[in-house]
Design a protein around this motif. Structure first.
Motif, PDB file in Angstrom:
ATOM      1  N   VAL A  88       8.559   0.594  -0.664  1.00 45.86           N
ATOM      2  CA  VAL A  88       8.578   0.833  -2.111  1.00 45.86           C
ATOM      3  C   VAL A  88       7.794   2.106  -2.398  1.00 45.86           C
ATOM      4  CG1 VAL A  88       7.815  -0.005  -4.374  1.00 45.86           C
ATOM      5  CG2 VAL A  88       8.789  -1.598  -2.713  1.00 45.86           C
ATOM      6  N   MET A  89       8.371   2.990  -3.199  1.00 41.61           N
ATOM      7  CA  MET A  89       7.687   4.206  -3.622  1.00 41.61           C
ATOM      8  C   MET A  89       7.842   4.351  -5.131  1.00 41.61           C
ATOM      9  SD  MET A  89       8.928   6.879  -0.657  1.00 41.61           S
ATOM     10  CE  MET A  89      10.656   6.355  -0.799  1.00 41.61           C
ATOM     11  N   THR A  90       6.739   4.652  -5.812  1.00 42.32           N
ATOM     12  CA  THR A  90       6.817   4.822  -7.266  1.00 42.32           C
ATOM     13  C   THR A  90       5.803   5.851  -7.745  1.00 42.32           C
ATOM     14  OG1 THR A  90       6.618   3.724  -9.419  1.00 42.32           O
ATOM     15  CG2 THR A  90       5.232   2.879  -7.645  1.00 42.32           C
ATOM     16  N   ASP A  91       6.203   6.615  -8.725  1.00 46.95           N
ATOM     17  CA  ASP A  91       5.302   7.538  -9.415  1.00 46.95           C
ATOM     18  C   ASP A  91       4.812   6.952 -10.727  1.00 46.95           C
ATOM     19  OD1 ASP A  91       5.344   9.709  -7.542  1.00 46.95           O
ATOM     20  OD2 ASP A  91       7.383  10.175  -8.207  1.00 46.95           O
ATOM     21  N   HIS A  92       5.140   5.684 -10.954  1.00 44.90           N
ATOM     22  CA  HIS A  92       4.697   4.969 -12.153  1.00 44.90           C
ATOM     23  C   HIS A  92       4.165   3.601 -11.741  1.00 44.90           C
ATOM     24  CE1 HIS A  92       6.700   8.039 -14.617  1.00 44.90           C
ATOM     25  NE2 HIS A  92       7.675   7.955 -13.733  1.00 44.90           N
ATOM     26  N   PRO A  93       3.119   3.563 -10.915  1.00 44.14           N
ATOM     27  CA  PRO A  93       2.673   2.281 -10.349  1.00 44.14           C
ATOM     28  C   PRO A  93       2.227   1.255 -11.372  1.00 44.14           C
ATOM     29  CG  PRO A  93       1.063   4.021  -9.914  1.00 44.14           C
ATOM     30  CD  PRO A  93       2.289   4.693 -10.446  1.00 44.14           C
ATOM     31  N   ILE A 209      -4.947   5.875 -10.767  1.00 39.80           N
ATOM     32  CA  ILE A 209      -3.911   5.886  -9.726  1.00 39.80           C
ATOM     33  C   ILE A 209      -2.648   6.554 -10.263  1.00 39.80           C
ATOM     34  CG2 ILE A 209      -2.504   4.455  -8.210  1.00 39.80           C
ATOM     35  CD1 ILE A 209      -4.766   2.372  -8.300  1.00 39.80           C
ATOM     36  N   ILE A 210      -2.177   7.564  -9.548  1.00 38.83           N
ATOM     37  CA  ILE A 210      -1.046   8.381  -9.993  1.00 38.83           C
ATOM     38  C   ILE A 210       0.276   7.903  -9.399  1.00 38.83           C
ATOM     39  CG2 ILE A 210      -0.156  10.729 -10.209  1.00 38.83           C
ATOM     40  CD1 ILE A 210      -2.900  10.222 -11.552  1.00 38.83           C
ATOM     41  N   SER A 211       0.285   7.677  -8.096  1.00 37.11           N
ATOM     42  CA  SER A 211       1.504   7.275  -7.390  1.00 37.11           C
ATOM     43  C   SER A 211       1.125   6.321  -6.266  1.00 37.11           C
ATOM     44  CB  SER A 211       2.233   8.488  -6.802  1.00 37.11           C
ATOM     45  OG  SER A 211       2.652   9.379  -7.811  1.00 37.11           O
ATOM     46  N   GLY A 212       2.136   5.696  -5.691  1.00 41.05           N
ATOM     47  CA  GLY A 212       1.857   4.786  -4.594  1.00 41.05           C
ATOM     48  C   GLY A 212       3.084   4.485  -3.766  1.00 41.05           C
ATOM     49  N   SER A 213       2.841   4.022  -2.548  1.00 44.33           N
ATOM     50  CA  SER A 213       3.924   3.651  -1.643  1.00 44.33           C
ATOM     51  C   SER A 213       3.440   2.523  -0.751  1.00 44.33           C
ATOM     52  CB  SER A 213       4.352   4.851  -0.788  1.00 44.33           C
ATOM     53  OG  SER A 213       5.380   4.500   0.119  1.00 44.33           O
ATOM     54  N   GLY A 214       4.346   1.645  -0.375  1.00 45.12           N
ATOM     55  CA  GLY A 214       3.977   0.534   0.482  1.00 45.12           C
ATOM     56  C   GLY A 214       5.119   0.115   1.385  1.00 45.12           C
ATOM     57  N   VAL A 215       4.780  -0.444   2.556  1.00 43.94           N
ATOM     58  CA  VAL A 215       5.785  -0.966   3.472  1.00 43.94           C
ATOM     59  C   VAL A 215       5.348  -2.353   3.918  1.00 43.94           C
ATOM     60  CG1 VAL A 215       4.692   0.106   5.496  1.00 43.94           C
ATOM     61  CG2 VAL A 215       7.139  -0.476   5.552  1.00 43.94           C
ATOM     62  N   CYS A 216       6.313  -3.265   4.032  1.00 49.02           N
ATOM     63  CA  CYS A 216       5.992  -4.661   4.346  1.00 49.02           C
ATOM     64  C   CYS A 216       7.150  -5.301   5.115  1.00 49.02           C
ATOM     65  CB  CYS A 216       5.740  -5.440   3.051  1.00 49.02           C
ATOM     66  SG  CYS A 216       5.339  -7.193   3.283  1.00 49.02           S
ATOM     67  N   PRO A 217       6.860  -6.087   6.162  1.00 45.17           N
ATOM     68  CA  PRO A 217       7.949  -6.769   6.872  1.00 45.17           C
ATOM     69  C   PRO A 217       8.632  -7.813   5.996  1.00 45.17           C
ATOM     70  CG  PRO A 217       5.811  -7.567   7.620  1.00 45.17           C
ATOM     71  CD  PRO A 217       5.536  -6.397   6.728  1.00 45.17           C
ATOM     72  N   VAL A 218       9.922  -7.982   6.202  1.00 45.70           N
ATOM     73  CA  VAL A 218      10.685  -9.011   5.495  1.00 45.70           C
ATOM     74  C   VAL A 218      10.690 -10.260   6.371  1.00 45.70           C
ATOM     75  CG1 VAL A 218      12.907  -9.657   4.504  1.00 45.70           C
ATOM     76  CG2 VAL A 218      12.126  -7.279   4.380  1.00 45.70           C
ATOM     77  N   SER A 219       9.989 -11.284   5.957  1.00 43.06           N
ATOM     78  CA  SER A 219       9.868 -12.483   6.784  1.00 43.06           C
ATOM     79  C   SER A 219      11.215 -13.178   6.942  1.00 43.06           C
ATOM     80  CB  SER A 219       8.854 -13.448   6.162  1.00 43.06           C
ATOM     81  OG  SER A 219       9.274 -13.858   4.870  1.00 43.06           O
ATOM     82  N   PRO A 220      11.405 -13.904   8.042  1.00 43.65           N
ATOM     83  CA  PRO A 220      12.623 -14.706   8.182  1.00 43.65           C
ATOM     84  C   PRO A 220      12.704 -15.738   7.066  1.00 43.65           C
ATOM     85  CG  PRO A 220      11.407 -14.587  10.262  1.00 43.65           C
ATOM     86  CD  PRO A 220      10.513 -14.040   9.201  1.00 43.65           C
ATOM     87  N   VAL A 221      13.901 -16.073   6.649  1.00 44.51           N
ATOM     88  CA  VAL A 221      14.070 -17.076   5.598  1.00 44.51           C
ATOM     89  C   VAL A 221      13.601 -18.431   6.124  1.00 44.51           C
ATOM     90  CG1 VAL A 221      15.700 -18.245   4.082  1.00 44.51           C
ATOM     91  CG2 VAL A 221      15.994 -15.815   4.597  1.00 44.51           C
ATOM     92  N   ALA A 222      12.689 -19.055   5.404  1.00 44.71           N
ATOM     93  CA  ALA A 222      12.110 -20.322   5.832  1.00 44.71           C
ATOM     94  C   ALA A 222      13.012 -21.491   5.444  1.00 44.71           C
ATOM     95  CB  ALA A 222      10.721 -20.505   5.214  1.00 44.71           C
TER      96      ALA A 222
END
Length: 325
Positions: A88-93, A209-222
């Motif tokens: 996810v990347m946003t300039d409007h966090p 905070i001006i902008s932000g970015s994040g990365v996260c694993p997608v867990s297996p469907v439980a």
């Protein structure tokens, strides 16, 4: 009525999300979702009685972020664990993550429970969060994202419309269970938001905070909601990395960053289902457990960056139920 001082029509999360919702309706077969009419309102089933899809999960996340963020699915290496991830990347966090995506609204009605988030929260504009943020949306169209296991009843639809002060024909409700493809994807897209939530609980001024970015694993469907809550939260707590671009003093950031990631929180080292064995339940846990694994802070004033935290692929493997051959 006087307009709020911070009101920018072009940044209306509801109006920016609306074309994304219309695209989901127009391409429901492609997204493997179904659109229903409930007393004039539109309900998009993204995983209750349908399969849903990865593509629908991406679109759901974009809608939940008020159309103010770029959301992508790709493979990422989490210290040796190569796994699908959401970036996810946003300039409007603040508008995207806190005024829209943040699940600060619970709905309990007709023996149903929903965690509500999405652009309509900026229309409601209630609570201490919005007192601090502003970010009010005056859109006549309201878009709500629900996390739950059943489609909303007529009473719930009316309740949401009244809360958003909108006509039923202008209300659009997206819903997906946590234990679904769409559910796991949209939760993974919340890593950036959880870091902001943690910072706010620490008393930090999010306006820096001006902008932000994040990365996260997608867990297996439980297999069920209970396990899904554990897996999706473990993905953020032990697998996500976020970066915030902000303006502050280096001395402040070098000290602050040490206390934001999950390694600084009591309970670190246990998967959520393991943690629950010694605590009440997943719904009543310490709110500080909702924070990313690794946090970077990049100071636009000085050009220096600071980071803290650690990825734990070993705990992700336990949580995700991996078996090796």
């Amino acid at each position: 009525m006087a307009l709020p001082l911070d009101y920018i029509p072009e940044l209306s999360p509801n109006m920016l999300a609306f074309p994304l919702v219309k695209a989901m309706i127009a391409n429901s077969d492609q997204f493997q979702i179904e659109a229903h009419m409930k007393n004039g309102a539109t309900v998009l089933d993204c995983g209750v009685n349908v399969e849903g899809s990865l593509e629908a999960g991406l679109q759901f996340a974009k809608v939940c972020l008020g159309g103010l963020a770029n959301v992508q699915l790709h493979w990422h290496d989490f210290n040796g664990l190569h796994w699908p991830s959401i970036e996810v990347m946003t300039d409007h966090p603040l508008r995207a993550c806190m005024a829209s995506q943040f699940a600060g609204w619970t709905i309990k009605l007709d023996n149903c429970f929903f965690a509500a988030s999405g652009p309509a929260r900026a229309i409601m504009h209630k609570g201490k969060l919005f007192e601090a943020l502003g970010c009010e949306d005056l859109s006549e169209i309201a878009v709500v994202c629900l996390e739950g296991n059943s489609l909303p009843t007529d009473n719930i639809v009316h309740h949401i419309a009244e809360a958003c002060n909108c006509r039923l024909e202008n209300l659009y409700i997206l819903i997906a269970p946590t234990a679904s493809i769409v559910g796991t994807v949209q939760v993974a897209a919340r890593a950036l938001e959880t870091g902001l939530f943690r910072l706010r609980r620490m008393g930090y001024d999010l306006g820096k905070i001006i902008s932000g970015s994040g990365v996260c694993p997608v867990s297996p469907v439980a297999r069920n909601t209970h396990s899904a809550l554990g897996r999706t939260n473990d993905a953020i707590f032990y697998g996500s990395t976020v970066i915030y671009y902000l303006r502050d003093d280096d001395d402040v950031l070098s000290n602050l960053v040490k206390y934001v990631p999950s390694a600084a929180v009591d309970g670190f080292g246990q998967a959520y289902m393991e943690y629950e064995r010694t605590h009440d339940n997943l719904y009543m846990m310490n709110l500080d457990l909702f924070t990313p694994a690794v946090v970077w802070m990049s100071n636009l004033n000085s050009g220096n960056s600071f980071h803290s935290g650690i990825l734990r692929p070993d705990i992700l493997a336990r949580s995700f139920g991996f078996t090796y051959s």
